[in-house]
Design a protein around this motif. Structure first.
Motif, PDB file in Angstrom:
ATOM      1  N   ALA A 178      49.784  36.720  15.896  1.00  0.00           N
ATOM      2  CA  ALA A 178      49.107  37.498  16.943  1.00  0.00           C
ATOM      3  C   ALA A 178      47.965  38.343  16.412  1.00  0.00           C
ATOM      4  CB  ALA A 178      50.123  38.398  17.658  1.00  0.00           C
ATOM      5  N   PHE A 179      47.704  38.274  15.116  1.00  0.00           N
ATOM      6  CA  PHE A 179      46.595  39.021  14.503  1.00  0.00           C
ATOM      7  C   PHE A 179      45.742  38.057  13.702  1.00  0.00           C
ATOM      8  CE2 PHE A 179      44.930  40.721  10.542  1.00  0.00           C
ATOM      9  CZ  PHE A 179      44.108  41.736  10.997  1.00  0.00           C
ATOM     10  N   TRP A 180      44.419  38.142  13.885  1.00  0.00           N
ATOM     11  CA  TRP A 180      43.523  37.312  13.086  1.00  0.00           C
ATOM     12  C   TRP A 180      42.130  37.933  13.040  1.00  0.00           C
ATOM     13  CZ3 TRP A 180      44.801  36.184  18.100  1.00  0.00           C
ATOM     14  CH2 TRP A 180      43.745  35.988  19.002  1.00  0.00           C
ATOM     15  N   HIS A 255      51.728  27.667  11.106  1.00  0.00           N
ATOM     16  CA  HIS A 255      50.465  28.167  11.643  1.00  0.00           C
ATOM     17  C   HIS A 255      49.458  28.258  10.501  1.00  0.00           C
ATOM     18  CE1 HIS A 255      52.220  29.421  15.523  1.00  0.00           C
ATOM     19  NE2 HIS A 255      53.274  29.768  14.809  1.00  0.00           N
ATOM     20  N   GLU A 256      48.195  28.033  10.823  1.00  0.00           N
ATOM     21  CA  GLU A 256      47.145  28.148   9.816  1.00  0.00           C
ATOM     22  C   GLU A 256      45.958  28.914  10.381  1.00  0.00           C
ATOM     23  OE1 GLU A 256      44.887  25.430   6.445  1.00  0.00           O
ATOM     24  OE2 GLU A 256      45.380  24.505   8.374  1.00  0.00           O
ATOM     25  N   TRP A 257      45.489  29.876   9.601  1.00  0.00           N
ATOM     26  CA  TRP A 257      44.277  30.638   9.939  1.00  0.00           C
ATOM     27  C   TRP A 257      43.168  30.217   9.001  1.00  0.00           C
ATOM     28  CZ3 TRP A 257      41.680  33.704   6.438  1.00  0.00           C
ATOM     29  CH2 TRP A 257      40.603  34.446   6.944  1.00  0.00           C
ATOM     30  N   ARG A 258      41.965  30.045   9.566  1.00  0.00           N
ATOM     31  CA  ARG A 258      40.788  29.739   8.754  1.00  0.00           C
ATOM     32  C   ARG A 258      39.717  30.789   9.047  1.00  0.00           C
ATOM     33  NH1 ARG A 258      41.195  25.224   6.046  1.00  0.00           N
ATOM     34  NH2 ARG A 258      38.995  25.333   5.486  1.00  0.00           N
ATOM     35  N   ALA A 259      39.022  31.211   8.007  1.00  0.00           N
ATOM     36  CA  ALA A 259      38.081  32.325   8.113  1.00  0.00           C
ATOM     37  C   ALA A 259      37.020  32.104   9.172  1.00  0.00           C
ATOM     38  CB  ALA A 259      37.432  32.584   6.752  1.00  0.00           C
ATOM     39  N   ASP A 260      36.462  30.901   9.229  1.00  0.00           N
ATOM     40  CA  ASP A 260      35.328  30.667  10.118  1.00  0.00           C
ATOM     41  C   ASP A 260      35.728  30.166  11.493  1.00  0.00           C
ATOM     42  OD1 ASP A 260      36.250  28.244   9.238  1.00  0.00           O
ATOM     43  OD2 ASP A 260      34.282  27.445   8.653  1.00  0.00           O
ATOM     44  N   ASP A 261      37.006  30.260  11.839  1.00  0.00           N
ATOM     45  CA  ASP A 261      37.502  29.802  13.142  1.00  0.00           C
ATOM     46  C   ASP A 261      37.736  31.023  14.027  1.00  0.00           C
ATOM     47  OD1 ASP A 261      38.807  28.746  15.321  1.00  0.00           O
ATOM     48  OD2 ASP A 261      40.138  27.466  14.152  1.00  0.00           O
ATOM     49  N   ASP A 262      37.039  31.108  15.136  1.00  0.00           N
ATOM     50  CA  ASP A 262      37.163  32.280  16.003  1.00  0.00           C
ATOM     51  C   ASP A 262      38.289  32.158  17.018  1.00  0.00           C
ATOM     52  OD1 ASP A 262      36.088  30.380  17.672  1.00  0.00           O
ATOM     53  OD2 ASP A 262      34.443  31.631  18.407  1.00  0.00           O
ATOM     54  N   HIS A 263      39.148  31.138  16.883  1.00  0.00           N
ATOM     55  CA  HIS A 263      40.247  30.951  17.822  1.00  0.00           C
ATOM     56  C   HIS A 263      41.593  31.389  17.244  1.00  0.00           C
ATOM     57  CE1 HIS A 263      37.180  28.320  19.648  1.00  0.00           C
ATOM     58  NE2 HIS A 263      37.791  28.614  20.770  1.00  0.00           N
ATOM     59  N   GLY A 264      41.582  32.047  16.114  1.00  0.00           N
ATOM     60  CA  GLY A 264      42.824  32.560  15.555  1.00  0.00           C
ATOM     61  C   GLY A 264      43.660  31.500  14.875  1.00  0.00           C
ATOM     62  N   TRP A 265      44.956  31.711  14.882  1.00  0.00           N
ATOM     63  CA  TRP A 265      45.879  30.793  14.233  1.00  0.00           C
ATOM     64  C   TRP A 265      46.030  29.511  15.036  1.00  0.00           C
ATOM     65  CZ3 TRP A 265      48.398  32.070   9.596  1.00  0.00           C
ATOM     66  CH2 TRP A 265      48.258  33.403   9.181  1.00  0.00           C
ATOM     67  N   ARG A 266      46.071  28.397  14.342  1.00  0.00           N
ATOM     68  CA  ARG A 266      46.303  27.098  14.970  1.00  0.00           C
ATOM     69  C   ARG A 266      47.525  26.452  14.325  1.00  0.00           C
ATOM     70  NH1 ARG A 266      41.657  25.144  17.775  1.00  0.00           N
ATOM     71  NH2 ARG A 266      39.760  26.349  17.352  1.00  0.00           N
ATOM     72  N   SER A 267      48.059  25.440  14.991  1.00  0.00           N
ATOM     73  CA  SER A 267      49.162  24.692  14.401  1.00  0.00           C
ATOM     74  C   SER A 267      48.678  24.056  13.104  1.00  0.00           C
ATOM     75  CB  SER A 267      49.649  23.596  15.359  1.00  0.00           C
ATOM     76  OG  SER A 267      50.178  24.176  16.529  1.00  0.00           O
ATOM     77  N   GLY A 268      49.496  24.155  12.067  1.00  0.00           N
ATOM     78  CA  GLY A 268      49.063  23.617  10.788  1.00  0.00           C
ATOM     79  C   GLY A 268      50.184  23.627   9.785  1.00  0.00           C
ATOM     80  N   SER A 269      49.844  23.703   8.523  1.00  0.00           N
ATOM     81  CA  SER A 269      50.822  23.661   7.452  1.00  0.00           C
ATOM     82  C   SER A 269      51.455  25.033   7.267  1.00  0.00           C
ATOM     83  CB  SER A 269      50.141  23.199   6.163  1.00  0.00           C
ATOM     84  OG  SER A 269      49.098  24.100   5.830  1.00  0.00           O
ATOM     85  N   GLY A 270      52.308  25.137   6.267  1.00  0.00           N
ATOM     86  CA  GLY A 270      52.933  26.413   5.969  1.00  0.00           C
ATOM     87  C   GLY A 270      54.373  26.415   6.395  1.00  0.00           C
ATOM     88  N   GLY A 271      55.275  26.576   5.419  1.00  0.00           N
ATOM     89  CA  GLY A 271      56.691  26.616   5.712  1.00  0.00           C
ATOM     90  C   GLY A 271      57.181  28.013   5.991  1.00  0.00           C
ATOM     91  N   ALA A 272      58.512  28.148   6.119  1.00  0.00           N
ATOM     92  CA  ALA A 272      59.101  29.431   6.448  1.00  0.00           C
ATOM     93  C   ALA A 272      59.371  30.287   5.216  1.00  0.00           C
ATOM     94  CB  ALA A 272      60.401  29.228   7.229  1.00  0.00           C
TER      95      ALA A 272
END
Length: 278
Positions: A178-180, A255-272
């Motif tokens: 919820a934060f990006w 979830h994956e966040w990318r610096a240059d993406d203005d839509h915040g977190w997207r579905s992606g890699s990363g485990g628990a």
């Protein structure tokens, strides 16, 4: 150099957005990059927009609460106090000898000038005082903040309570992804993986203590985490400091966040069990 040393002291207005109107958020780049340089929290239909510097300080306040094993209520109290006292900027002046995020006074025993201007020291000092307040975990945010701060305007903390709750919920993991921030992409000149790992350990240490960082495929790094709260706190802190640390991406719990993406977190890699850093 720790996270605290990467936060410059700049006096500018607070950047908050309610109902879609932003205040005090400076923008950089072309007209097409209207959100570049902004950090955003969206919780339950309520939105808070901060400058990147405000976001770095907010993430630090929340991270230290998590590291100390304090509930999200502590982060809410700390954030409400800092929002009211300094608008989440590490101010080098204030009323009389007040300084820093919480406008603490060295004449009142909060520490030396240099200590108070260290956001990590100042935040821990705030939480040390909060933990001495009888029954603080059950006190309303405004009352608990006033017990610590002893402000001449005790009701002022209530103005920022909703913002502080939203930020604390996002930055401590109660509201996941919820934060990006929307930041410029790194220039591609990242140092070798081993050197990056050393730099990240040094940067994260003041807020998170000893951090294990290992290399994974694709030149990325990962940080094992023991809980979702610590994971999201770490991920949020990395996002808030991404420009200073030269990070392009952060991934956690699908979830994956990318610096240059203005839509915040997207579905992606990363485990628990680990935060992955690109």
């Amino acid at each position: 150099m720790g996270l605290a040393k990467r936060i410059a002291a700049v006096v500018v207005p607070l950047g908050l957005v309610v109902g879609g109107v932003a205040y005090g958020v400076s923008r950089h780049g072309s007209d097409d990059d209207k959100t570049l340089g902004e950090c955003r929290t969206e919780v339950g239909g309520f939105t808070v927009v901060l400058t990147d510097e405000q976001a770095r300080n907010a993430s630090l306040i929340a991270a230290i609460a998590v590291q100390r094993g304090m509930p999200a209520h502590a982060a809410t109290i700390g954030l409400a106090a800092a929002l009211q006292e300094s608008k989440l900027y590490n101010l080098r002046g204030g009323d009389r000898d007040s300084l820093g995020l919480f406008q603490q006074r060295h004449s009142q025993g909060w520490g030396t000038r240099q200590q108070i201007l260290d956001p990590v020291f100042a935040t821990n000092a705030f939480y040390d005082a909060l933990e001495k307040v009888p029954g603080w975990t059950n006190l309303p945010v405004t009352e608990a903040a006033q017990e610590v701060q002893r402000s001449g305007f005790p009701e002022a903390y209530a103005v920022y309570e909703r913002d502080a709750r939203a930020l604390a919920s996002a930055l401590t993991g109660y509201s996941a992804a919820a934060f990006w921030c929307h930041l410029p992409a790194p220039d591609g000149s990242a140092p070798p993986t081993a050197r990056r790992a050393v730099g990240l350990r040094q940067a994260l240490g003041p807020a998170f203590g000893t951090v294990d960082i290992g290399a994974v495929a694709g030149g990325k790094l990962e940080v094992p985490v023991s809980s979702a709260s610590r994971g999201w706190s770490l991920a949020s802190c990395l996002v808030a400091h991404a420009q200073q640390l030269g990070l392009a991406s952060v991934a956690y719990r699908g979830h994956e966040w990318r610096a240059d993406d203005d839509h915040g977190w997207r579905s992606g890699s990363g485990g628990a069990n680990a935060v992955v850093i690109g």
